[in-house]
Design a protein around this motif. Sequence first.
Motif, PDB file in Angstrom:
ATOM      1  N   GLY A 466       0.774  -1.237   0.000  1.00 26.04           N
ATOM      2  CA  GLY A 466       0.000   0.000   0.000  1.00 26.04           C
ATOM      3  C   GLY A 466       0.805   1.285   0.000  1.00 26.04           C
ATOM      4  O   GLY A 466       0.246   2.354   0.267  1.00 26.04           O
ATOM      5  N   LEU A 467       2.101   1.226  -0.347  1.00 22.50           N
ATOM      6  CA  LEU A 467       2.881   2.469  -0.361  1.00 22.50           C
ATOM      7  C   LEU A 467       2.397   3.438  -1.431  1.00 22.50           C
ATOM      8  O   LEU A 467       2.461   4.654  -1.259  1.00 22.50           O
ATOM      9  CB  LEU A 467       4.366   2.154  -0.594  1.00 22.50           C
ATOM     10  N   ALA A 470      -0.316   5.417   0.126  1.00 24.15           N
ATOM     11  CA  ALA A 470       0.025   6.197   1.316  1.00 24.15           C
ATOM     12  C   ALA A 470       0.730   7.504   0.978  1.00 24.15           C
ATOM     13  O   ALA A 470       0.637   8.474   1.735  1.00 24.15           O
ATOM     14  CB  ALA A 470       0.907   5.366   2.243  1.00 24.15           C
ATOM     15  N   GLU A 530       2.237   5.942   7.872  1.00 29.01           N
ATOM     16  CA  GLU A 530       1.467   6.332   6.685  1.00 29.01           C
ATOM     17  C   GLU A 530       0.615   5.191   6.142  1.00 29.01           C
ATOM     18  O   GLU A 530      -0.403   5.433   5.501  1.00 29.01           O
ATOM     19  CB  GLU A 530       2.416   6.844   5.597  1.00 29.01           C
ATOM     20  N   THR A 531       1.038   3.951   6.367  1.00 25.22           N
ATOM     21  CA  THR A 531       0.245   2.811   5.890  1.00 25.22           C
ATOM     22  C   THR A 531      -0.790   2.354   6.901  1.00 25.22           C
ATOM     23  O   THR A 531      -1.498   1.367   6.677  1.00 25.22           O
ATOM     24  CB  THR A 531       1.166   1.628   5.539  1.00 25.22           C
TER      25      THR A 531
END
Length: 606
Positions: A466-467, A470, A530-531
């Motif tokens: 999921g970067l 994010a 962030e994730t």
Amino acid sequence: MLNTYAIMMVLTLIVITIVISLVTRKFNSSTANFYLAGRKVGMLTNSTAICGDYFSAASFLGVAAAVYASGVDGMWYAIGFGAAFVPVVLFLASPLRKFGEYTIPDFLFARFGRSHVARIIGVVMVQLICIFYLAPQMVGAGNTWNVLVGVGFLGMSPYQTGVVAVVIIMMFYVAVGGMKGTTLNQMIQFWVLFTAMFIVFALILINGIGSYASERVPLVNPATMTVEKLMAGEEGSRPYDQAQAVMSPEAFAEVEAAVQQGDPAASVNVVLPQTNKLHPERTMTFQEPGHRYDWLNQFSMVLALVLGTMGLPHIMNRYYTNPSGKSARLTTLWVLGFIGFFYIMSSVAGMGGRKYVSELSGSDPAIADLTVDGLLLKSDQIMPVLGKLLFGEFGLGYVAAGAFAAMFSTVGGLLIASAASWGHDIYENYVNPKAPEWKKVLVGKIAVVVMGLFSLLVGIGIPAIGLDKAYPSLIAMMVTWAFAISGGAFVPMLLCSIWWKRTTRNGAIAGMLVGGGGSILFIGLNILKETGVFPAGSFGAALGSLAFPSIFIIPLSFAVIVLVSLFGRQGQPPYVNSIWARIHGTDALSERVRLAMQEAESRGRA
């Protein structure tokens, strides 16, 4: 969006790359030729090759994307990247070349009295930096292929197909062509990506940048979220209500339709107003900083970019290919000219993207599918999209060729830097010191293939965690992480080792461990925040709020080196004066001292 022009241009670039690699393979009979092109690369050739190495996917795709997504906050990337070679020319280029080794770990070994521990730690840091720098190139490959072709092969998604294609091509041309072939390819690739950027830059200036260069335009950006998250919160302050306030009625109708279907897990694309981290009481606008970073991260990011270049192994290794220290300095001056103009162009491209994507995307169904309410869902696609909107199919084709040229060039430099670290620093010095030249070169080629396959896995794995969701400008962000690690791990060590005679082996080792390890720790914490692994308001989220740790880590690394060197004198080589003459003498004197030290070392072994 299958584009014939793009396919033909990229294929032409690949064919040229392969031909050059095949022609230059005969120059790879020794490790000096395979890793350093025989130290005979001229000034102008090396300057364009360094620019090709440096203008990665982060520069060609990421800087324009960061400006497009964040306005002034994105321009910090252009400023930091553009200023980075000033300290290189002032402090490192000439001394590093005069010292005359192969790699940064080699420098550590020779500078600190044949320290095996220093060399091995240097190898570990080189590999970590290469991995962090290869990752965004893989993302750029996948995203560009997605825009360029839009289809995958052999059961892979378009993104995965792009990653695999770039890795296979790069493993071949680096393993076959070595540094000689890589240098010539990087020179050609530089001119392709430079002219591609110039075409977009010129068309934007001709047609006008619009209000984004003069008026205070509120900053809004697209986001993808579930219906449940969209409707969370109190009425009036929900993301749903914020989206309704800024989206066009036609675009918001699709959001309402998704909500009315009643599936809370369904994903929906919306546009949301952005918050100002520097001035929370003010509306966030495109023309002021504060979208992504507070004041601490603003300073820390620029520091990471400006200083981090001095520790990038694939850039610093190129200075060993110059014939002399003077040539290394002049090479850097040419580089400064090229990069200054390039980052001006990329900033203009990002600003122009805000105007032209919103105005023209509706006329092209293929590009409209990449947008929500006239804004790109993935800002890293801004360059190829602008190429098509402003110059039609040919423009998309040429910009796509430029993007692949940027990725080919940087991945090539990273793979050969990584191979030099494994093949030369480890294999030649520890595994099989008496190996014949052909076997040493073979091991270097195997290292290229292994590192290429590992980077493929990294590139494919990035969306899985999921970067890409994010971080709105993921490519530029990931490259900045690589700069932060190189800045913490190598820059204090190199500056102290070259300019402070009293630096000891233990001080250099401690500085690398604190600088490199501390940078990776804070970057990992930021990723977890962030994730969503660390929930908002938690202690972990507070620790992970520092996106760029350089403002603390680099001074800390300097302090550790100085303190350990002053209070623990172990590790100071007895012949430090000879080392100093080798670093700071004339080219002729440096070479005489280097040869004398090598001869003394050979006699000692005998």
